[in-house]
Enzyme design. Structure first.
Site, PDB file in Angstrom:
ATOM      1  N   CYS A   1      37.935  24.456  31.791  1.00  0.00           N
ATOM      2  CA  CYS A   1      38.747  25.399  32.394  1.00  0.00           C
ATOM      3  C   CYS A   1      38.104  26.859  32.227  1.00  0.00           C
ATOM      4  O   CYS A   1      38.843  27.590  31.357  1.00  0.00           O
ATOM      5  CB  CYS A   1      40.163  25.291  31.333  1.00  0.00           C
ATOM      6  SG  CYS A   1      40.741  23.805  31.752  1.00  0.00           S
ATOM      7  N   GLU A   2      37.419  27.180  32.767  1.00  0.00           N
ATOM      8  CA  GLU A   2      36.735  28.522  32.830  1.00  0.00           C
ATOM      9  C   GLU A   2      35.842  28.629  34.182  1.00  0.00           C
ATOM     10  O   GLU A   2      35.414  27.664  34.784  1.00  0.00           O
ATOM     11  CB  GLU A   2      35.548  28.711  32.033  1.00  0.00           C
ATOM     12  CG  GLU A   2      35.885  28.429  30.570  1.00  0.00           C
ATOM     13  CD  GLU A   2      35.482  29.736  29.718  1.00  0.00           C
ATOM     14  OE1 GLU A   2      35.208  30.831  30.183  1.00  0.00           O
ATOM     15  OE2 GLU A   2      35.537  29.499  28.367  1.00  0.00           O
TER      16      GLU A   2
END
Ligand code: LLP
Length: 437
Positions: A367-368
């Site tokens: 989640c980046e």
């Protein structure tokens, strides 16, 4: 900036010639479209071991070691593999069997090297900050060389040596104040950074070592940086080391028998012309041979980088904001180099599909937004479930991986002599929570 690899994410992929050279460096061939390593189709490993999986080639490691060893053959020399680049014990055992030494930077790497069977006296303990406990353990284990980076460290090492009543061979890692042309995060030889002892502080430190009954100064060392493609910085650095040795000798310190010129040899990730060991040797060996000193090198990337690929599976495709995304099951937690250094790693299909190419971002599940393996990369259209291989992942790959997003770390496989073994099983959820209350 080093050409290509560490420049901001490249908008183009490798040319056909570059791709061919990369596959050759990796020991990979195409058989009817299938990517094969030492007789083993990578698809077979992906199917049986799963993905993401790092796959290493013992044959490639041996070939590269032999090339460096041959280049240094005209002078007495030692090669110590920089364990930080790849600390898998299966990889370390290949180096042990080749007669290499191990360059370590922590107590953990020391234990791995000893477990892999390196004789303690072939271990070199480098590193900018060693704890008292690590130095004590190193002396107790009989580690061959400890490279000092500060006076504080000298005191701690001297205390450990006295405690164990053991003579310890010592090197001083000098900061040669040479700026090498590479990514700033991995350039380690210029002034004003944490590495090495500045020139003007070497003589006083050497005097202290020489005066200590348990310490024997036998090496002057440098490390200029990593992914270096030019020989000029080495040439300059060697000249400075030799000046320093002469200065020490004038001061009556004549115990230095070895010059450690570090690691740093760059490899091909896309379009680089790697620094061939023979080319480096041609430039630095004449100076070194005249000195009569033993030459030590401590390369990591050169020996292991091309010998590893990261296998990954396509999870999904997405079209968003005018861009095409290929979402794969390997993320920045598995291979951080693209997002951390904007490094280019070539990505190829494990089974050639012959489908048309389009330009995609190859991204992981983390989640980046910075979780990518490649940006704006031409790649044939791939479907979910198909496998890709990320090249040049044998150095600073698995060792820099993390459990971010509670992702178990990848499996590691060693291919040797036409068969493969699991060098490290994939982590499980239990591994993730081990030690937690
Ligand atoms: N010796 C010393 C003292 C070092 O600091 C290093 C690497 C080496 C040897 C081995 O350097 P090599 O031959 O592998 O260039 N994580 C970065 C590379 C960091 C290198 C740190 N020091 C990367 O992924 O590019």
């Amino acid at each position: 900036m080093g050409q290509g690899v560490l420049s901001p994410a490249a908008p183009v992929g490798a040319t056909a010639e570059e791709r061919a050279a990369l596959l050759e460096d990796a020991g990979l061939v195409r058989h009817g479209g299938a990517l094969v390593l030492d007789g083993i189709p990578l698809a077979e490993i992906a199917a049986t071991v799963g993905t993401p999986t790092y796959v290493y080639s013992a044959a490639v490691i041996r070939r590269r070691y032999a090339e460096l060893d041959a280049a240094l053959a005209p002078v007495p020399h030692r090669i110590a593999f920089a364990v930080k680049a790849n600390s898998s014990r299966a990889v370390l055992r290949v180096f042990r069997d080749l007669g290499a030494g191990a360059d370590i930077v922590s107590g953990g790497e020391m234990r791995r090297a000893l477990m892999a069977g390196f004789p303690a006296d072939r271990i070199v303990f480098s590193g900018v900050g060693k704890t008292d406990a690590e130095l004590d353990d190193a002396v107790a284990a009989g580690v061959g060389h400890v490279h000092l980076e500060s006076t504080t460290e000298l005191d701690s090492l001297a205390a450990a040596a006295a405690r164990h009543r053991r003579t310890v061979r010592v090197g001083i890692r000098v900061n040669p104040d040479i700026t090498a042309d590479t990514h700033p995060y991995i350039s380690t030889g210029q002034g004003g950074i944490k590495f090495g002892v500045p020139f003007d502080q070497v003589l006083p430190l050497a005097r202290e070592v020489a005066q200590n009954e348990w310490l024997e100064l036998d090496t002057i060392a440098m490390h200029l940086g990593s992914q270096l493609l030019q020989s000029a910085p080495y040439q300059k650095g060697v000249a400075r080391l030799l000046d320093l040795v002469a200065e020490l000798e004038r001061a009556g310190i004549d115990s230095v028998t070895a010059l450690d010129i570090g690691g740093g040899l760059g490899i091909r990730y896309r379009s680089e012309t790697p620094l061939a060991p023979a080319d480096l040797a041609r430039v630095v060996l004449p100076q070194l041979a005249a000195s009569g000193k033993t030459v030590v090198m401590e390369p990591g990337r050169y020996l292991a980088g091309p010998a590893g690929v990261l296998l990954t599976t396509v999870l999904a495709r997405k079209h968003s904001g005018g861009k095409e995304f290929v979402i794969v099951d390997a993320g920045m937690n598995d291979l951080v180099r693209p997002s951390h250094y904007q490094a280019y790693h070539d990505i190829v299909e494990v089974e050639e599909s012959g489908r048309p190419q389009h330009t995609v971002d190859v991204v992981g599940p983390v989640c980046e937004t910075g979780d990518f393996l490649a940006l704006d990369r031409p790649l044939p259209v791939v479907e979910g479930g198909e496998h890709l291989a990320v090249l040049g992942a044998g150095a600073y790959g698995f060792v820099m991986s993390s459990n971010y997003n509670s992702r178990p770390r990848a499996a590691e496989v060693m291919v040797d002599g036409g068969s493969y073994t699991i060098a490290r099983r994939r982590e499980t959820f239990d591994d993730l929570i081990r030690g937690e209350e």
